[in-house]
Write a protein that holds these residues in place. Structure first.
Motif, short mmCIF file in Angstrom:
data_model
loop_
_atom_site.label_atom_id
_atom_site.label_comp_id
_atom_site.label_asym_id
_atom_site.label_seq_id
_atom_site.Cartn_x
_atom_site.Cartn_y
_atom_site.Cartn_z
N GLU A 253 0.80 -1.29 -0.02
CA GLU A 253 -0.07 -0.06 0.19
C GLU A 253 0.87 1.24 -0.19
OE1 GLU A 253 -3.25 0.31 -0.29
OE2 GLU A 253 -3.31 -1.92 -0.62
N LEU A 254 2.24 1.13 0.28
CA LEU A 254 2.96 2.13 0.32
C LEU A 254 3.46 2.48 -1.05
CD1 LEU A 254 5.15 1.64 3.67
CD2 LEU A 254 3.06 2.77 3.27
N GLU A 255 4.04 3.61 -1.25
CA GLU A 255 4.85 4.03 -2.54
C GLU A 255 5.93 3.06 -2.90
OE1 GLU A 255 6.93 7.49 -5.18
OE2 GLU A 255 6.31 7.95 -2.97
N VAL A 256 5.66 2.17 -4.06
CA VAL A 256 6.67 1.10 -4.60
C VAL A 256 7.57 1.73 -5.62
CG1 VAL A 256 6.61 -0.97 -5.71
CG2 VAL A 256 4.67 -0.63 -4.14
N ILE A 257 8.84 1.53 -5.28
CA ILE A 257 9.87 2.02 -6.24
C ILE A 257 10.63 0.98 -6.72
CG2 ILE A 257 9.70 4.31 -5.14
CD1 ILE A 257 12.45 3.39 -3.79
N GLU A 258 11.50 1.21 -7.74
CA GLU A 258 12.32 0.22 -8.33
C GLU A 258 13.74 0.90 -8.44
OE1 GLU A 258 10.89 -3.15 -11.51
OE2 GLU A 258 10.86 -1.45 -12.05
N ARG A 259 14.86 0.47 -8.16
CA ARG A 259 16.28 1.15 -8.13
C ARG A 259 17.23 -0.02 -8.44
NH1 ARG A 259 13.26 4.75 -8.01
NH2 ARG A 259 13.10 6.31 -6.26
N ASP A 260 18.21 0.46 -9.44
CA ASP A 260 19.29 -0.47 -9.60
C ASP A 260 20.23 -0.21 -8.78
OD1 ASP A 260 17.99 -1.47 -12.00
OD2 ASP A 260 18.21 0.23 -13.15
N ILE A 261 20.79 -1.31 -7.86
CA ILE A 261 21.76 -1.03 -6.80
C ILE A 261 22.84 -2.19 -7.22
CG2 ILE A 261 21.88 -0.96 -4.52
CD1 ILE A 261 19.16 0.12 -3.99
N THR A 262 24.04 -1.86 -6.74
CA THR A 262 24.89 -2.66 -6.58
C THR A 262 25.12 -3.32 -5.16
OG1 THR A 262 25.93 -2.27 -8.70
CG2 THR A 262 27.43 -3.53 -6.89
N LEU A 263 24.96 -4.48 -4.65
CA LEU A 263 25.73 -4.88 -3.31
C LEU A 263 26.79 -5.60 -3.24
CD1 LEU A 263 22.18 -6.58 -2.14
CD2 LEU A 263 22.80 -4.07 -1.93
N THR A 264 27.47 -5.48 -2.14
CA THR A 264 28.83 -5.96 -1.93
C THR A 264 28.89 -6.49 -0.63
OG1 THR A 264 29.75 -4.08 -3.32
CG2 THR A 264 31.41 -5.57 -2.23
N CYS A 265 29.59 -7.75 -0.44
CA CYS A 265 29.79 -8.25 0.39
C CYS A 265 31.29 -7.84 1.45
CB CYS A 265 29.74 -9.77 0.69
SG CYS A 265 30.19 -10.91 2.26
N VAL A 266 31.23 -7.70 2.61
CA VAL A 266 32.35 -7.34 3.27
C VAL A 266 33.40 -8.29 3.21
CG1 VAL A 266 32.10 -8.22 5.68
CG2 VAL A 266 33.47 -5.92 5.27
N SER A 267 33.25 -9.41 3.17
CA SER A 267 33.90 -10.55 2.97
C SER A 267 34.84 -10.74 1.42
CB SER A 267 33.40 -11.83 3.14
OG SER A 267 33.00 -12.06 4.57
#
Length: 497
Positions: A253-267
Motif C-alpha cells: 500500500e506504500l509507494e513502491v519504487i524500483e532501483r538499480d543497486i549494486t550490493l557488496t559483501c564485506v568478505s
C-alpha cells in the motif's frame, strides 16, 4: 560399524522430522551453526577465501565426520558395555538438542529432531548388538538365534532406511522451499530500462545486470528459512512513537519504487566474486520508519532481526540520509528468491551487507549501539562500513592462456553512492592507461569497462584501479576484509603465446 550405522539412522530420522517442522533444528545443522558462531573471525575469513561458496558443505561434512568418529567409539564401547554405548549415542544427540534450544528463536519443536535422533539411534544400536549376541558363535556353539548373515542383513536394512529417511528429508525440505510465487505490485512511475551493457561485446565480462540465479550469497545460515508470505510480518519497535506491525499487503500500500543497486559483501577480497548488481522492487525504508514515528528518537541504529533471530545493525543516520535505502520484495522483476531473503529483505546502497542487508527480515528495533549489539558488532566488525572504491578484472582470467594479438582487458568497478568516473589499467608495471567505460546506470550501480591490448607473447601482469566521481582514486594499500572491507589493487598474471 554398529555405532556408525545406528547414528546415521538416527540422524537421517531427525533430518526428516526437522524437514517437517524446523529445518534449522536438524542436529548436524545445529552443531554446524554453533561451530560458525564460535569460530574466530580470522578463521571464518580464511574459510571464505579458501573455499568460497563451498565453505558450508565442507563444514557440514566435517561436522558429520566428527559425529561418525564419536559414533564409532560409542559402538566399540557398546560391544563391551551396552549401557555405556547407548548413553554415548543419546548424549551426542542431546548435545545437539541443547544447542538447538540455545538458538535465538528456539521453541519446543526445535528439540524434537534431537529427541528422535537419540531414540532411533539408541534403539538401532541396541537391536544390532542384541542380534549379534544371539547369533551362533556369540555364545554357546549352535545356540538358537539369527545367523551372522541375518545380522548383516539387518545392518544393510538400517543403512537402506537411513538413506530413505535422509532422502525423504531432503525432498520435503526442497518442496517446502518452493512456492515463492507472489503477485508483486507495480512500481509508481516509470523506471527507465537498464542500458545495454558490454556483455555481448566483451567476452568474459560480468553481465551488466547479475542474473538472479548467479547473485552471490554469503551468510551464516546452513539451511534456508521456510517463511510463508501469507503470515509474514515486519514489526518496527524500540525508541519509536508507536510500535507498528506490517504485513506484505501493508507494504504494497506504500509507494513502491524500483532501483538499480549494486550490493557488496564485506568478505569480498580484492578482485573477489561477492558483488552483484540487480534491479530491486520495494518501498523506501524511511516510509516504513515514518509509520512508527522516529522524529523524536534518540536511537543511533536500526537493529534488524531475521526470522531465526540473526541480527544486523545499520547506522540510522546513514540509512535515512536521503539515499535509496529500501525494504525489498522483488529482484530483477521477480519475487525475491529464498536464497536472497524471501519474502522481504533490507537493501541500503553504499554500505556493506553485514550492516545493511538483513535478509528474511521480520523486525526493526530503533535503539543505540550502547544498549544493543548485533551479531557482527559483537565480533568486533565495524559499525560504520561504507563500501570502498574497487575494481575487478573479469577477462582475461588469472593465469589464463591467450593467443598473441588484440585482446580485450575488461571488468567492473564500483563506488556505490558516489559513482565511477574512470578506470585505468596498468600492463607490466607501465603507466596507467585509461579504459573505456560502459553505460552508466546511476551512482549506486557498477560500471563495466574495457581496454584493447596488443598482447605480445610471454607472461604479463595486468592491474586495474578506479576513480570515483569525487576524484578519489582506489588506494593501493592492501587491507583484509576484517573489520571494514578490503582495499588494494588487483593484479593478475596471464600467459600469451
Amino acid at each position: 560399524m554398529f555405532g556408525v550405522l545406528a547414528t546415521l539412522t538416527g540422524v537421517a530420522a531427525a533430518h526428516l522430522v526437522a524437514a517437517l517442522t524446523v529445518p534449522a533444528a536438524s542436529p548436524v545443522l545445529v552443531v554446524g551453526s554453533t561451530v560458525i558462531d564460535l569460530t574466530p573471525t580470522p578463521v571464518k575469513e580464511w574459510a571464505i577465501r579458501s573455499f568460497g561458496t563451498a565453505d558450508k558443505p565442507i563444514l557440514i561434512g566435517s561436522v558429520m565426520l566428527g559425529v561418525l568418529v564419536l559414533a564409532a567409539i560409542a559402538g566399540i564401547v557398546a560391544a563391551r558395555r551396552i549401557t555405556a554405548g547407548l548413553l554415548m549415542i543419546v548424549g551426542l544427540a542431546m548435545l545437539a538438542g541443547v544447542l538447538a534450544l540455545l538458538r535465538p528463536s528456539a521453541g519446543p519443536l526445535d528439540l524434537l529432531p534431537s529427541l528422535v535422533a537419540a531414540l532411533v539411534g539408541a534403539v538401532a544400536l541396541w537391536w544390532l548388538h542384541r542380534l549379534e549376541e544371539s547369533a551362533p558363535g556369540a555364545g554357546v556353539e549352535g545356540a538358537a538365534g539369527p545367523t551372522r548373515r541375518g545380522v548383516l542383513l539387518a545392518a544393510g536394512g538400517l543403512a537402506a532406511a537411513a538413506a530413505v529417511l535422509g532422502s525423504a528429508g531432503r525432498f520435503i525440505s526442497a518442496y517446502r522451499l518452493k512456492g515463492t510465487d507472489i503477485d508483486l505490485p507495480t512500481a509508481t512511475g516509470t523506471t527507465p530500462p537498464l542500458p545495454d551493457g558490454l556483455d555481448g561485446k566483451i567476452k568474459g565480462i560480468s553481465p551488466f545486470r547479475t542474473p538472479t540465479a548467479d547473485f552471490y550469497r554469503v551468510d551464516t545460515r546452513l539451511s534456508l528459512p521456510i517463511v510463508d508470505a501469507e503470515t509474514w510480518s515486519l514489526t518496527i519497535d524500540g525508541d519509536v512513537d508507536q510500535e507498528v506491525t506490517l504485513t506484505l499487503a501493508d507494504l504494497y500500500e506504500l509507494e513502491v519504487i524500483e532501483r538499480d543497486i549494486t550490493l557488496t559483501c564485506v568478505s569480498n577480497d580484492v578482485g573477489g566474486p561477492y558483488v552483484g548488481a540487480a534491479r530491486w522492487l520495494g518501498v523506501r525504508l524511511t516510509d516504513v520508519l515514518d509509520l512508527a514515528g522516529i522524529d523524536n528518537t534518540s536511537a543511533d541504529q536500526i537493529l534488524s532481526t531475521d526470522v531465526d533471530g540473526m541480527t544486523i545493525s545499520t547506522p540510522l543516520a546513514t540509512a535515512t540520509d536521503g539515499r535509496d535505502a529500501m525494504i525489498v520484495f522483488g529482484m530483477n522483476g521477480e519475487p525475491l528468491p529464498r536464497e536472497n531473503g524471501f519474502p522481504v529483505r533490507m537493501v541500503v546502497p553504499g554500505l556493506y551487507g553485514f550492516v545493511s542487508a538483513c535478509k528474511w527480515i521480520t523486525k526493526m528495533t530503533l535503539t543505540t549501539y550502547d544498549d544493543q549489539q548485533a551479531y557482527w558488532t559483537e565480533r568486533d566488525w565495524a559499525t560504520e562500513a561504507p563500501i570502498k572504491i574497487s575494481s575487478r578484472i573479469d577477462t582475461p582470467k588469472p593465469l589464463s592462456d591467450s593467443s598473441p594479438g588484440r585482446i580485450a582487458i575488461g571488468g567492473v568497478a564500483w563506488a556505490q553512492g558516489v559513482g565511477i568516473k574512470g578506470v585505468e589499467v596498468r600492463i607490466d608495471g607501465g603507466p596507467w592507461q585509461p579504459a573505456t567505460l560502459g553505460p552508466d546506470a546511476g551512482d549506486d550501480y557498477w560500471r563495466q569497462w574495457f581496454l584493447e591490448w596488443d598482447a605480445a607473447p610471454g607472461q604479463h601482469f595486468l592491474a586495474c584501479r578506479a576513480t570515483n566521481n569525487d576524484g578519489d582514486v582506489q588506494t593501493p594499500v592492501r587491507a583484509t576484509p576484517f573489520p571494514e572491507g578490503s582495499t588494494g589493487i588487483q593484479e593478475i598474471a596471464v600467459n600469451v603465446g
